[in-house]
Design an enzyme around this catalytic site. Structure first.
Site, PDB file in Angstrom:
ATOM      1  N   LYS A 106       0.850  -1.208   0.000  1.00 29.38           N
ATOM      2  CA  LYS A 106       0.000   0.000   0.000  1.00 29.38           C
ATOM      3  C   LYS A 106       0.878   1.249   0.000  1.00 29.38           C
ATOM      4  O   LYS A 106       2.079   1.172   0.294  1.00 29.38           O
ATOM      5  CB  LYS A 106      -0.914  -0.026   1.221  1.00 29.38           C
ATOM      6  CG  LYS A 106      -0.183  -0.016   2.559  1.00 29.38           C
ATOM      7  CD  LYS A 106      -1.119  -0.364   3.717  1.00 29.38           C
ATOM      8  CE  LYS A 106      -0.373  -0.349   5.045  1.00 29.38           C
ATOM      9  NZ  LYS A 106      -1.215  -0.887   6.145  1.00 29.38           N
TER      10      LYS A 106
ATOM     11  N   ARG B  55     -10.861   0.147  15.191  1.00 34.33           N
ATOM     12  CA  ARG B  55     -10.722   0.986  14.000  1.00 34.33           C
ATOM     13  C   ARG B  55     -11.703   0.448  12.974  1.00 34.33           C
ATOM     14  O   ARG B  55     -12.642   1.114  12.592  1.00 34.33           O
ATOM     15  CB  ARG B  55      -9.268   0.892  13.504  1.00 34.33           C
ATOM     16  CG  ARG B  55      -8.651   2.161  13.057  1.00 34.33           C
ATOM     17  CD  ARG B  55      -7.163   2.026  12.772  1.00 34.33           C
ATOM     18  NE  ARG B  55      -6.784   0.801  12.061  1.00 34.33           N
ATOM     19  CZ  ARG B  55      -5.609   0.586  11.520  1.00 34.33           C
ATOM     20  NH1 ARG B  55      -4.668   1.515  11.575  1.00 34.33           N
ATOM     21  NH2 ARG B  55      -5.339  -0.545  10.911  1.00 34.33           N
TER      22      ARG B  55
ATOM     23  N   TYR C 222      17.962  29.107   9.579  1.00 31.01           N
ATOM     24  CA  TYR C 222      16.773  29.881   9.937  1.00 31.01           C
ATOM     25  C   TYR C 222      16.585  29.982  11.442  1.00 31.01           C
ATOM     26  O   TYR C 222      16.819  29.008  12.176  1.00 31.01           O
ATOM     27  CB  TYR C 222      15.523  29.217   9.369  1.00 31.01           C
ATOM     28  CG  TYR C 222      15.334  29.460   7.887  1.00 31.01           C
ATOM     29  CD1 TYR C 222      15.151  30.751   7.392  1.00 31.01           C
ATOM     30  CD2 TYR C 222      15.327  28.398   6.997  1.00 31.01           C
ATOM     31  CE1 TYR C 222      14.967  30.965   6.035  1.00 31.01           C
ATOM     32  CE2 TYR C 222      15.143  28.597   5.641  1.00 31.01           C
ATOM     33  CZ  TYR C 222      14.965  29.885   5.155  1.00 31.01           C
ATOM     34  OH  TYR C 222      14.785  30.097   3.829  1.00 31.01           O
TER      35      TYR C 222
ATOM     36  N   MET D 249      13.848  23.919   3.166  1.00 31.54           N
ATOM     37  CA  MET D 249      13.137  23.201   2.108  1.00 31.54           C
ATOM     38  C   MET D 249      14.091  22.388   1.228  1.00 31.54           C
ATOM     39  O   MET D 249      13.785  21.261   0.835  1.00 31.54           O
ATOM     40  CB  MET D 249      12.335  24.178   1.238  1.00 31.54           C
ATOM     41  CG  MET D 249      11.412  23.477   0.266  1.00 31.54           C
ATOM     42  SD  MET D 249      10.484  24.586  -0.795  1.00 31.54           S
ATOM     43  CE  MET D 249       9.361  25.347   0.358  1.00 31.54           C
TER      44      MET D 249
HETATM   45  C1  LIG Z   1      -0.471  -1.917   6.786  1.00 29.02           C
HETATM   46  C2  LIG Z   1      -1.074  -3.145   7.311  1.00 29.02           C
HETATM   47  C3  LIG Z   1      -0.279  -4.277   7.533  1.00 29.02           C
HETATM   48  C4  LIG Z   1       1.232  -4.262   7.449  1.00 29.02           C
HETATM   49  O1  LIG Z   1       1.728  -3.737   8.664  1.00 29.02           O
HETATM   50  P1  LIG Z   1       3.296  -3.646   8.938  1.00 29.02           P
HETATM   51  O2  LIG Z   1       3.377  -3.110  10.330  1.00 29.02           O
HETATM   52  O3  LIG Z   1       3.837  -2.676   7.945  1.00 29.02           O
HETATM   53  O4  LIG Z   1       3.836  -5.000   8.772  1.00 29.02           O
HETATM   54  C5  LIG Z   1      -0.928  -5.456   7.889  1.00 29.02           C
HETATM   55  N1  LIG Z   1      -2.266  -5.497   8.042  1.00 29.02           N
HETATM   56  C6  LIG Z   1      -3.045  -4.414   7.876  1.00 29.02           C
HETATM   57  C7  LIG Z   1      -4.505  -4.524   8.073  1.00 29.02           C
HETATM   58  C8  LIG Z   1      -2.475  -3.204   7.511  1.00 29.02           C
HETATM   59  O5  LIG Z   1      -3.258  -2.129   7.349  1.00 29.02           O
END
Ligand SMILES: *Cc1c(COP(=O)(O)O)cnc(C)c1O
Length: 357
Positions: A35, A130, A253, A301
């Site tokens: 993702k 969640r 800065y 930046m």
């Molecule tokens: C992102 C996610 C994972 C992976 O988690 P990591 O901590 O990156 O291994 C697994 N299950 C769900 C539901 C997630 O949203």
């Protein structure tokens, strides 16, 4: 020479890390989590590099799954948040996607599909609050889904809130909460990277390793290298200016850094415009000629300034912000964040180079 700021992505290391997850859970199907553009590493290259060895992929949303199919990925693809509307359920059927189902509305959409075949993961809320159905609702949801012709397979899935803290009491609490579901004898998917490494009793049918694939440690009390993980992203730039400053002089800065004694300051061509976090505190290390040196003053930046007093350096020297020799986890601690966020924040200005494809 053009601006040297670049992220080098080691696809060999990525594949090794996937194999480490497979060895940790040899009887489970491992969905590589890609993702958010593969945690900022570039989903096309990451997915193509893993496809020959992976059991499947997991993404957050249907759009990301469509991207994988457009890349020609034929493996199972699990959508972790499930469909956002009815159209996405149809897309899932058309593209043979596997869907998490976490609320009654999603069940309704799936019920209204007239043909096709879909593999669903019923999300169980075992305590994270969640997404997901309460444990007592799960048998009802499963029978509802079982009655549908379009549903071909059903797994249960859940997610741990505190798996990164080995031995945290909430892990046991979540496992206990799910205990009644064992009687349903359905395949299950419970483990993120942290749970893959520490909860073998929870590996079950499928695992969902994410951050470990990219070489960061999923555990607060262990480093990636202690776990045998290899860093995948190395973020680099170079020294573009060197200045000798006097005791009492300020750097950058807001005069945020005042030299306590005479010192040498290197300006390095990377800043928050590249995704290097502005929250990096005084003392955040960077790596120059094998030595960790502290940043001095605020992140701008396009630049940072680093205290290189007493070391041999030259214009054009490579500076590693994180990666081989300096873990993103270590840098993240100085920025009050986690390596996940550092990776995801790399901006389009940074050139990305792939090794080992
Ligand atoms: C992102 C996610 C994972 C992976 O988690 P990591 O901590 O990156 O291994 C697994 N299950 C769900 C539901 C997630 O949203």
């Amino acid at each position: 020479m053009a601006r040297a700021t670049q992220a080098i992505i080691d696809l060999h290391a990525l594949r090794e890390n996937y194999q480490l997850a497979k060895r940790a859970a040899p009887h489970s199907c491992a969905y590589a989590v890609v993702k958010a553009n593969a945690y900022g590493h570039g989903v096309a290259q990451v997915a193509n590099a893993l496809a020959p060895s992976a059991d499947g992929f997991a993404v957050a949303c249907v759009d990301e799954a469509v991207t994988l199919r457009e890349l020609g990925i034929l493996l199972p693809v699990l959508v972790l948040e499930g469909p956002m509307d009815l159209q996405e359920c149809q897309t899932a059927i058309d593209l043979d996607l596997q869907l998490a189902v976490h609320n009654a509305q999603q069940v309704q959409w799936i019920s209204s599909l007239s043909s096709g075949c879909i593999h669903v993961f019923v999300k169980v809320d075992s305590g994270m609050h969640r997404l997901g159905f309460a444990v007592h609702e799960v048998p009802g949801v499963v029978s509802q889904l079982r009655a549908l012709n379009v549903v071909s397979d059903i797994q249960l899935m859940s997610h741990f809130a505190c798996a990164d803290e080995t031995g945290h009491p909430f892990i046991e609490q979540q496992i206990k909460a799910m205990a009644p579901l064992a009687a349903m004898k359905l395949p299950m998917s419970l483990c993120n990277s942290a749970a893959v490494m520490t909860l073998p009793q929870c590996h079950q049918h499928s695992i969902r390793p994410g951050i470990m694939l990219y070489g960061s440690s999923p555990l607060v009390d262990k480093t990636g290298s202690q776990l045998g993980l290899l860093p995948v992203m190395t973020l680099q730039s170079e020294i573009i200016a060197l200045h000798d400053v006097r005791a009492g002089d300020s750097v950058g800065y807001g005069q945020a850094y005042i030299a306590k004694q005479d010192c040498r300051i290197a300006a390095v061509a990377i800043g928050y415009g590249d995704g290097y976090p502005r929250s990096a505190k005084k003392g955040t290390p960077v790596l120059i000629r094998g030595q960790k040196r502290p940043i001095a003053g605020r992140v701008s930046m396009d630049m940072i300034t680093v205290d290189v007093t007493g070391m041999e350096v030259a214009l054009g020297d490579t500076v590693t912000l994180w990666g081989t020799g300096l873990s993103a986890d270590e840098v993240a601690k100085f920025c009050d964040t986690i390596s996940y966020e550092l990776f995801c924040q790399i901006t389009a200005r940074v050139k990305v180079r792939y090794l080992g494809s």
